[in-house]
Design an enzyme around this catalytic site. Structure first.
Site, PDB file in Angstrom:
ATOM      1  N   GLN A  51       0.813  -1.217   0.000  1.00  0.00           N
ATOM      2  CA  GLN A  51       0.000   0.000   0.000  1.00  0.00           C
ATOM      3  C   GLN A  51       0.847   1.267   0.000  1.00  0.00           C
ATOM      4  O   GLN A  51       0.377   2.336  -0.362  1.00  0.00           O
ATOM      5  CB  GLN A  51      -0.925   0.036   1.232  1.00  0.00           C
ATOM      6  N   CYS A  91     -10.805  -0.052   3.427  1.00  0.00           N
ATOM      7  CA  CYS A  91      -9.395  -0.161   3.074  1.00  0.00           C
ATOM      8  C   CYS A  91      -8.848   1.231   2.802  1.00  0.00           C
ATOM      9  O   CYS A  91      -9.477   2.018   2.096  1.00  0.00           O
ATOM     10  CB  CYS A  91      -9.217  -1.042   1.838  1.00  0.00           C
ATOM     11  N   HIS A 133      -7.050  -9.614   5.598  1.00  0.00           N
ATOM     12  CA  HIS A 133      -7.115  -8.459   4.690  1.00  0.00           C
ATOM     13  C   HIS A 133      -5.698  -8.004   4.304  1.00  0.00           C
ATOM     14  O   HIS A 133      -5.413  -7.736   3.135  1.00  0.00           O
ATOM     15  CB  HIS A 133      -7.889  -7.339   5.405  1.00  0.00           C
ATOM     16  N   GLU A 134      -4.804  -7.960   5.291  1.00  0.00           N
ATOM     17  CA  GLU A 134      -3.435  -7.489   5.020  1.00  0.00           C
ATOM     18  C   GLU A 134      -2.644  -8.520   4.208  1.00  0.00           C
ATOM     19  O   GLU A 134      -1.873  -8.150   3.320  1.00  0.00           O
ATOM     20  CB  GLU A 134      -2.692  -7.172   6.327  1.00  0.00           C
ATOM     21  N   HIS A 137      -3.293  -8.176   0.657  1.00  0.00           N
ATOM     22  CA  HIS A 137      -2.524  -7.103   0.007  1.00  0.00           C
ATOM     23  C   HIS A 137      -1.167  -7.626  -0.491  1.00  0.00           C
ATOM     24  O   HIS A 137      -0.682  -7.208  -1.537  1.00  0.00           O
ATOM     25  CB  HIS A 137      -2.264  -5.945   0.978  1.00  0.00           C
TER      26      HIS A 137
HETATM   27  O1  GNR Z   1      -8.330   0.535   8.658  1.00  0.00           O
HETATM   28  C1  GNR Z   1      -8.791  -0.534   8.210  1.00  0.00           C
HETATM   29  N1  GNR Z   1      -9.929  -1.033   8.748  1.00  0.00           N
HETATM   30  C2  GNR Z   1     -10.418  -2.280   8.465  1.00  0.00           C
HETATM   31  C3  GNR Z   1     -11.720  -2.569   8.885  1.00  0.00           C
HETATM   32  C4  GNR Z   1     -12.255  -3.804   8.648  1.00  0.00           C
HETATM   33  C5  GNR Z   1     -11.512  -4.772   8.009  1.00  0.00           C
HETATM   34  C6  GNR Z   1     -10.225  -4.497   7.581  1.00  0.00           C
HETATM   35  C7  GNR Z   1      -9.675  -3.269   7.817  1.00  0.00           C
HETATM   36  S1  GNR Z   1      -8.057  -2.920   7.310  1.00  0.00           S
HETATM   37  C8  GNR Z   1      -8.116  -1.198   7.077  1.00  0.00           C
HETATM   38  C9  GNR Z   1      -6.731  -0.642   6.810  1.00  0.00           C
HETATM   39  C10 GNR Z   1      -6.210  -1.203   5.514  1.00  0.00           C
HETATM   40  O2  GNR Z   1      -6.578  -0.860   4.418  1.00  0.00           O
HETATM   41  N2  GNR Z   1      -5.317  -2.135   5.579  1.00  0.00           N
HETATM   42  O3  GNR Z   1      -4.842  -2.707   4.469  1.00  0.00           O
HETATM   43 NI    NI Z   2      -6.419  -2.507   2.974  1.00  0.00          NI
END
Ligand code: GNR
Ligand code: NI
Length: 167
Positions: A51, A91, A133-134, A137
């Site tokens: 990111q 995100c 989620h990370e 990425h």
């Molecule tokens: O800040 C973030 N909040 C979030 C809320 C629910 C599920 C995942 C996230 S990750 C996100 C930050 C982000 O984009 N990390 O890649």
């Molecule tokens: Ni994200």
């Protein structure tokens, strides 16, 4: 320390597959500190290196209320996961968009810490969602990829309109 620039969807650089971290020296330590500062400033609960245009397998997370529990996962691997749940996700690379995504409710992860020491972590709730989620990425995957094609089309149209408006 420095606040890093966060890339926005549909930037193609968010689509690269990141490579393993092999060097744990001062440049990596500085990058981790800058990523934490960038995440806290945004603010977000997590941030993955792609990111901020760094093509390496590391991420930072802090889901604590008072932003006092930074976690750094380097070369993370999901060893085991179970159940599934839906959670509303956002995100930092897709600002203003919040959609429900289905993911594992529980994960066991192996990663290295900032010194290169291997550790394991079990997580559920927001932490489990955030880790998945990370890690996505790092594979060049974004949460909008999970949306139905109808929702995805609507989103792309909306973002396109916003971009044309800002030109
Ligand atoms: O800040 C973030 N909040 C979030 C809320 C629910 C599920 C995942 C996230 S990750 C996100 C930050 C982000 O984009 N990390 O890649
Ligand atoms: Ni994200």
């Amino acid at each position: 320390m420095a606040i890093l620039h966060i890339l926005h969807y549909p930037d193609e650089r968010l689509r690269r597959k990141a490579v393993p971290v092999t060097s744990f020296g001062p440049p990596l330590q500085r990058l981790i500190s800058d990523m934490l500062e960038t995440m806290y400033d945004a603010p977000g609960v997590g941030l993955a290196a792609p990111q901020v245009d760094v093509d390496q397998r590391l991420l930072v997370i802090d889901i604590s209320e008072d932003r006092s529990r930074p976690l750094c996962l380097i070369n993370p691997e999901i060893l085991e996961c179970s159940d599934s749940e839906q959670m509303e996700e956002g995100c930092l690379s897709v600002p203003g968009v919040y959609e429900k995504v289905e993911r594992a409710a529980w994960v066991r992860v192996r990663a290295q810490d900032r010194d290169g020491t291997s550790f394991e972590l079990e997580a559920d709730g927001l932490l489990a969602v955030c880790i998945q989620h990370e890690i996505d990425h790092l594979e060049g995957k974004l949460f909008v990829d999970y949306l139905s094609s109808l929702k995805r089309k609507r989103l792309d149209k909306r973002l396109d309109k916003m971009r044309r408006h800002n030109m």
